[in-house]
Design a protein around this motif. Structure first.
Motif, PDB file in Angstrom:
ATOM      1  N   GLY A  70       0.708  -1.148  -0.053  1.00  0.00           N
ATOM      2  CA  GLY A  70      -0.015   0.152   0.046  1.00  0.00           C
ATOM      3  C   GLY A  70       0.700   1.286  -0.036  1.00  0.00           C
ATOM      4  N   HIS A  71       2.142   1.141  -0.366  1.00  0.00           N
ATOM      5  CA  HIS A  71       2.996   2.289  -0.111  1.00  0.00           C
ATOM      6  C   HIS A  71       3.277   2.719  -1.513  1.00  0.00           C
ATOM      7  N   ALA A  72       3.112   4.153  -1.608  1.00  0.00           N
ATOM      8  CA  ALA A  72       3.130   4.922  -3.017  1.00  0.00           C
ATOM      9  C   ALA A  72       4.312   5.841  -2.521  1.00  0.00           C
ATOM     10  N   LEU A  73       5.352   6.000  -3.839  1.00  0.00           N
ATOM     11  CA  LEU A  73       6.274   6.973  -3.819  1.00  0.00           C
ATOM     12  C   LEU A  73       6.400   7.519  -5.304  1.00  0.00           C
ATOM     13  N   VAL A  74       7.190   8.724  -5.497  1.00  0.00           N
ATOM     14  CA  VAL A  74       7.231   9.464  -6.569  1.00  0.00           C
ATOM     15  C   VAL A  74       8.592   8.879  -7.267  1.00  0.00           C
ATOM     16  N   VAL A  75       8.614   8.285  -8.514  1.00  0.00           N
ATOM     17  CA  VAL A  75       9.617   7.946  -9.182  1.00  0.00           C
ATOM     18  C   VAL A  75      10.243   8.681 -10.398  1.00  0.00           C
ATOM     19  N   GLY A  76       9.362   9.637 -10.750  1.00  0.00           N
ATOM     20  CA  GLY A  76       9.607  10.532 -11.844  1.00  0.00           C
ATOM     21  C   GLY A  76       9.108  11.757 -12.000  1.00  0.00           C
ATOM     22  N   SER A  77       9.540  12.745 -12.696  1.00  0.00           N
ATOM     23  CA  SER A  77       9.274  13.955 -12.698  1.00  0.00           C
ATOM     24  C   SER A  77       8.775  14.599 -11.486  1.00  0.00           C
ATOM     25  N   ARG A  78       9.544  14.374 -10.460  1.00  0.00           N
ATOM     26  CA  ARG A  78       9.344  14.599  -8.895  1.00  0.00           C
ATOM     27  C   ARG A  78       9.019  16.186  -8.870  1.00  0.00           C
ATOM     28  N   HIS A  79       8.052  16.560  -8.125  1.00  0.00           N
ATOM     29  CA  HIS A  79       7.906  18.048  -7.949  1.00  0.00           C
ATOM     30  C   HIS A  79       8.676  18.427  -6.791  1.00  0.00           C
ATOM     31  N   THR A  80       9.316  19.586  -7.228  1.00  0.00           N
ATOM     32  CA  THR A  80      10.029  20.528  -6.170  1.00  0.00           C
ATOM     33  C   THR A  80       9.406  22.056  -6.320  1.00  0.00           C
ATOM     34  N   ASP A  81       9.426  22.380  -5.086  1.00  0.00           N
ATOM     35  CA  ASP A  81       8.980  23.905  -5.045  1.00  0.00           C
ATOM     36  C   ASP A  81       9.894  24.906  -5.332  1.00  0.00           C
ATOM     37  N   PRO A  82       9.377  25.331  -6.560  1.00  0.00           N
ATOM     38  CA  PRO A  82      10.511  26.678  -7.113  1.00  0.00           C
ATOM     39  C   PRO A  82      10.507  27.756  -6.305  1.00  0.00           C
TER      40      PRO A  82
END
Length: 667
Positions: free
Chosen positions: A372-384
């Protein structure tokens, strides 16, 4: 820090137009190639191309472009495109990838791990009309073919076109010989999606529909047997019809056929007994498990090897869940994502998708269904910038004529460094989404934040006709385009003014494509006379007669039959609702933005509208962009468009914006 007091609209913000352009677009068409994850990603700074991204498994490094510029992985089938790539893993040799290159629309094969490998063409060029186009490929290396949708132009007009399922040899023998492309269907259907093969490879399913239906009106699930030599035989209709829209069909691991249909009034997921025709609802709910098929190959559900099914579902914003079709139990994915795009894929127990939230842009997310674990693997959002400059959305339900509900998302002004003087009400921009069969997503949009962080409120209206709220809500717009959408946007604007949330003297409306139509009609309709102080209109529909007479592309060439009515039976509606016919009613200033290579809403309509307005004393500006189509992709275009819109509001609403070039308004 104590916020500085400054009038709405004058606030300083770190979110500039170049930042908006850098973050324009989102990843699309996620897929698994063995254990690898692939997708396409926008490159506004590289002429708006779309890069094909590759993420190797097991922590082998960050994602990287599989192809350098100027390779542009994007299909033009039905102009809005469709899934442009497919891949398969091969033992010892690395992946085999096929993709569509946007400039020539040819299908290419590529072996990224082969030394010195370059893409090689699989399909020929055609000098006829829009040529040959391809979408939604399925790789069948055991047959030495790739099966996909072929769109073939037969003449110079945009409606001189046929579409079939076709098999393209992987050996490149069709690259100069159209005759080597093997057609799998007879072209009797005007529109088709790519084939989905059963696990044993003996059956194929796809969707089909014909004019004047749009895919959200009614589609048919076609089913065929696959012979040993790769022919499709015994083609029959398994589900769907005139009154049921099927958004997707696919096969479960046990060989049963799944599809999302809206016979209940909502797109729900069903299992179909292909022998008896009996359907079983797997999770009947007043929610959408599907959506409008604006592009070929969208995926709202993905069957897993375990028998579970990953699904997108919800009323309004879709979320990702995992469904047990035996029990109907549905478990949603935890995390900050409120908006999932219809591009699901899987690799074993992993589900891959594209998702966003109110404080994060779209990113590629992987869910492990075992944990049930989800993680970001691409196009990760970073706050500009500091996210305190992002707006805080409020999901609202307003009421229109007759008390009908209108769904909307409200984005009040927000900036940690500023506050408005006591008693001042903020200007507000009413945003009408495109489609019109679409909806506004609940996701971070730096273009909205560009305005709200400067002290300009924004409200996105899911007017009647929008998707996400059931078929009845969607069909409020049937034969009422230019009426219901305009009334609903106006009702939201008037309510905000009446509540004291917005300055009634500083209301604007803006939109692109169908939203541009709604904005333009709002300037010419007696229903909204005097309501809006100005409008920003992008690549709009302005002349219904022209559209009905072949002034647009094939996919939407009969769309007006459902939106307006038959032109033969209701010619008066075409005249009465077209902004071009009522340009004399325009009194509010406006900005018109248009791509000069737009096949959907050609610039000729803008030319005629501007000629009708000329000399009437209405302040307006027209910005046309070479090389841009329907929707802007290039960074420099996005920058100019966003700054011009702010400059319009500054002039009309009466505040200074020295940080953007002045907009020259002619009369």
């Amino acid at each position: 820090m104590t916020p500085a007091t400054a009038p709405y609209g004058t606030w300083t913000s770190p979110i500039d137009a170049r930042l908006v352009a850098e973050h324009d677009g989102r990843p699309e068409y996620a897929g698994a190639v063995g254990q690898e994850v692939w997708w396409t990603e926008p490159r506004p700074a590289e002429g708006g191309r779309r890069a094909l991204m590759r993420l190797r498994p097991y922590g082998a490094g960050p994602a990287e472009p599989a192809l350098p510029g100027p390779w542009d992985v994007r299909s033009r089938v039905i102009e809005y495109g469709g899934r442009p790539w497919a891949g398969t893993a091969r033992a010892g040799d690395g992946p085999l990838i096929v993709f569509v290159h946007h400039p020539d629309q040819r299908l290419y094969a590529f072996e990224p791990d082969a030394p010195g490998s370059r893409p090689r063409p699989l399909t020929p060029l055609s000098p006829v009309g829009g040529g040959l186009r391809w979408a939604d490929p399925v790789l069948l290396p055991e047959r030495g073919e790739v099966w996909c949708v072929l769109e073939e132009f037969t003449g110079a007009r945009p409606t001189d076109v046929r579409r079939v399922l076709a098999a393209v040899p992987l050996d490149g023998s069709a690259a100069e010989d159209r005759a080597r492309v093997r057609e799998l269907t007879d072209g009797a259907d005007r529109f088709v999606t790519g084939p989905r093969l059963s696990p044993d490879g003996r059956r194929a399913a796809w969707l089909a529909w014909n004019h004047p239906r749009m895919p959200w009106d009614g589609t048919d699930v076609r089913l065929a047997d696959v012979t040993g030599d790769g022919a499709l035989t015994g083609v029959r209709t398994a589900a769907g019809g005139d009154g049921e829209s099927v958004a997707q069909a696919g096969w479960a691991a046990d060989g049963s056929l799944l599809f999302t249909g809206d016979a209940s009034g909502w797109w729900n997921l069903y299992r179909l007994d292909t022998d008896s025709g009996e359907r079983t609802a797997l999770c009947p709910r007043p929610e959408e498990f599907g959506g409008p098929l604006w592009k070929i190959g969208l995926q709202w559900f993905e069957p897993l090897d375990s028998g579970l099914v990953a699904v997108l579902h919800g009323a309004g914003s879709p979320r990702l869940g995992v469904l047990d079709p035996r029990t109907g139990e549905l478990a949603d994915t935890p995390g900050p994502w409120t908006e999932w795009a219809p591009t699901l894929a899987s690799a074993g127990t992993r589900v891959i998708g594209v998702a966003a939230g109110p404080h994060r842009g779209h990113e590629v997310v992987e869910l492990d269904t075992r944990t049930g674990h989800a993680l970001v693997v691409g196009s990760r959002h970073t706050d500009p910038v500091d996210p305190a400059h992002y707006p805080e959305p409020e999901v609202r339900v307003f009421h229109g004529p007759g008390g009908r509900e209108i769904h909307a998302q409200l984005y009040p002004p927000r900036n940690p460094a500023h506050r408005a003087p006591d008693g001042e009400l903020p200007p507000y921009v009413v945003r009408a989404h495109g489609g019109p069969t679409g909806r506004a997503g609940l996701a971070l949009d730096l273009e909205i934040a560009y305005f709200t962080s400067r002290g300009i409120g924004v409200v996105e209206v899911d007017y009647g006709g929008s998707t996400g709220y059931g078929r009845a809500y969607r069909e409020r717009l049937r034969e009422q385009w230019g009426v219901v959408d305009v009334e609903d946007c106006a009702a939201v604007a008037r309510t905000l003014a009446a509540e004291g949330a917005a300055d009634p003297a500083r209301l604007a409306i803006r939109g692109g494509s169908a939203g541009g139509w709604t904005a333009a009609v709002s300037l010419t309709s007696p229903r909204t006379e005097g309501l809006y102080a100005c409008a920003a209109i992008s690549y709009p529909v302005l002349d219904l007669d022209d559209w009905a007479a072949g002034g647009t592309h094939d996919f939407e060439s009969r769309y007006l039959v459902s939106l307006i009515g038959s032109p033969e039976e209701h010619p008066d509606r075409y005249r009465d609702r077209s902004p071009l016919r009522h340009a004399h009613r325009v009194t509010a200033p406006f900005l018109l933005l248009q791509g000069l290579d737009d096949p959907v809403c050609p610039p000729a309509q803008c030319d005629r509208f501007l000629a009708a307005v000329a000399g009437r004393g209405v302040p307006h500006a027209y910005l046309a962009f070479e090389g841009e189509s329907h929707g802007f992709r290039r960074a420099e275009t996005v920058v100019r468009a966003v700054e011009a819109e702010l400059a319009l509001y500054a002039q009309v609403f009466g505040f200074d914006r020295p940080d953007v070039p002045p907009l020259e308004l002619t009369r």
